[in-house]
Every structure is written in C-alpha cells, then in structure tokens.
Design a protein around this motif. Structure first.
Motif, mmCIF file in Angstrom:
data_model
loop_
_atom_site.group_PDB
_atom_site.id
_atom_site.type_symbol
_atom_site.label_atom_id
_atom_site.label_comp_id
_atom_site.label_asym_id
_atom_site.label_seq_id
_atom_site.Cartn_x
_atom_site.Cartn_y
_atom_site.Cartn_z
ATOM 1 N N TRP A 113 0.077 -1.139 0.579
ATOM 2 C CA TRP A 113 0.942 -0.354 -0.443
ATOM 3 C C TRP A 113 -0.132 0.583 -1.355
ATOM 4 O O TRP A 113 -0.780 -0.267 -2.418
ATOM 5 C CB TRP A 113 1.639 -1.094 -1.161
ATOM 6 N N PHE A 114 -0.273 1.713 -0.877
ATOM 7 C CA PHE A 114 -1.284 2.409 -1.895
ATOM 8 C C PHE A 114 -2.643 1.933 -2.294
ATOM 9 O O PHE A 114 -2.915 1.941 -3.618
ATOM 10 C CB PHE A 114 -0.640 3.086 -3.114
ATOM 11 N N GLY A 115 -3.274 1.330 -1.217
ATOM 12 C CA GLY A 115 -4.630 0.885 -1.328
ATOM 13 C C GLY A 115 -4.629 -0.699 -1.739
ATOM 14 O O GLY A 115 -5.646 -1.470 -1.771
ATOM 15 N N PHE A 116 -3.152 -1.229 -1.663
ATOM 16 C CA PHE A 116 -3.396 -2.798 -1.994
ATOM 17 C C PHE A 116 -3.058 -3.394 -0.707
ATOM 18 O O PHE A 116 -1.963 -3.082 -0.038
ATOM 19 C CB PHE A 116 -2.284 -3.251 -3.141
ATOM 20 N N ALA A 117 -3.982 -4.266 -0.129
ATOM 21 C CA ALA A 117 -3.969 -4.937 1.061
ATOM 22 C C ALA A 117 -2.853 -5.854 0.866
ATOM 23 O O ALA A 117 -2.617 -6.541 -0.042
ATOM 24 C CB ALA A 117 -5.250 -5.621 1.416
ATOM 25 N N PRO A 118 -2.119 -6.216 2.132
ATOM 26 C CA PRO A 118 -1.153 -7.106 2.080
ATOM 27 C C PRO A 118 -1.530 -8.391 1.503
ATOM 28 O O PRO A 118 -2.711 -9.065 1.811
ATOM 29 C CB PRO A 118 -0.600 -7.212 3.604
ATOM 30 N N THR A 119 -0.592 -9.029 0.694
ATOM 31 C CA THR A 119 -1.029 -10.328 0.372
ATOM 32 C C THR A 119 0.197 -11.474 0.532
ATOM 33 O O THR A 119 -0.240 -12.467 0.357
ATOM 34 C CB THR A 119 -0.581 -10.188 -1.309
ATOM 35 N N GLY A 120 0.935 -10.957 0.986
ATOM 36 C CA GLY A 120 1.946 -12.030 1.503
ATOM 37 C C GLY A 120 3.033 -12.756 0.592
ATOM 38 O O GLY A 120 3.727 -13.656 0.668
ATOM 39 N N LYS A 121 2.830 -11.980 -0.811
ATOM 40 C CA LYS A 121 3.475 -12.817 -1.952
ATOM 41 C C LYS A 121 4.687 -11.937 -2.111
ATOM 42 O O LYS A 121 4.948 -10.715 -1.817
ATOM 43 C CB LYS A 121 2.668 -12.377 -3.321
#
Length: 147
Positions: A93-101
């Motif tokens: 999401w706009f440079g944020f890698a998936p966190t699974g949170k």
C-alpha cells in the motif's frame, strides 16, 4: 425523499457492497458514468470508469476490505456516505509492505450522480488506524476511558 434521491442512495451503496466488499468490478460499468471524475485520485489512478475500477482494485488487493456504512445522507443528486473499512494489510500500500495486521480506516465520501450514475467523487479519509497498525506512527497512549 424523492424516488430519484432514494435510487441514488441505492446506487452509491452498491459501490461499497458489490464492488468494494464483493469485488464485483463489472457493476461499475452499470452504475458509473464513463467520464467519472475522481477529485482526489490515488497516485497513478486514471479517471473514468477504468480509474474507479483501478481504485477499488488497489484497495481490495491491499486490504481485502469490509466496508460498513455508518451514515448516508442524500439530497437530490448528491449522496454523502460515512464509512468504516476493516481489513487485513495483505498487499503493498503506497510503499508499505504487507504486514498481515488488522487495520481500520474511516472516511466520508461525497458522490455526485448524473442520470442515476456515479459522476464525481470527493473523499476525506482517516488513515491513522492504518499508520498505527503498521507501526509507521506510534499509537497514542491509552487513556483511562480506553482501558
């Protein structure tokens, strides 16, 4: 409330339920004007029906969202929706890698309809819940009321 206003509300609600929650992007061809205007597009988002499909696809890929409509106000060809989106950060999401949170966002959208179809869109979105969940911003300390 006029029948037209009531139908406009139903059309807007289809955007959130059928396209947003269910991923049925083909419904956008039916309920959206070909020249749909997104006043606050995502980076790289096109205009028109293709742009709205792109927007919904991006949200679905990143969060597998569940939109809950909290308020709907309609007058004539204008429909205002206050929503909550609960999901899991499963995609970039706009440079944020998936966190699974688990993440929550809230927002208010203004939709202008023309001939019963989505014609223009403005939005204000509170992404603080997302930023707290992914650790981009430290969460505020809990108050006594939060405990």
């Amino acid at each position: 409330m006029s029948a037209n206003t009531d139908q406009n509300k139903k059309t807007v609600l289809r955007l959130y339920e059928e396209a947003g929650n269910q991923g049925r992007l083909e419904v956008l061809d039916e309920i959206t004007c070909p020249d749909h205007v997104e006043h606050y597009p995502f980076p790289g988002q096109a205009q028109g029906v293709a742009g709205l499909k792109q927007r919904v696809s991006m949200i679905r890929a990143a969060f597998h969202p569940r939109f809950t409509i909290e308020h709907v106000v309609a007058e004539g060809d204008t429909v205002v929706v206050m929503w909550r989106n609960d999901g899991v950060h499963e995609g970039e999401w706009f440079g944020f890698a998936p966190t699974g949170k688990a993440v929550t966002a809230r927002g208010a959208d203004i939709h202008l309809l023309r001939d019963g179809r989505l014609a223009e869109h403005w939005d204000v979105v509170d992404i603080s819940g997302f930023l707290f969940a992914v650790g981009a911003v430290p969460a505020p300390a809990a108050t006594g009321a939060d405990r």
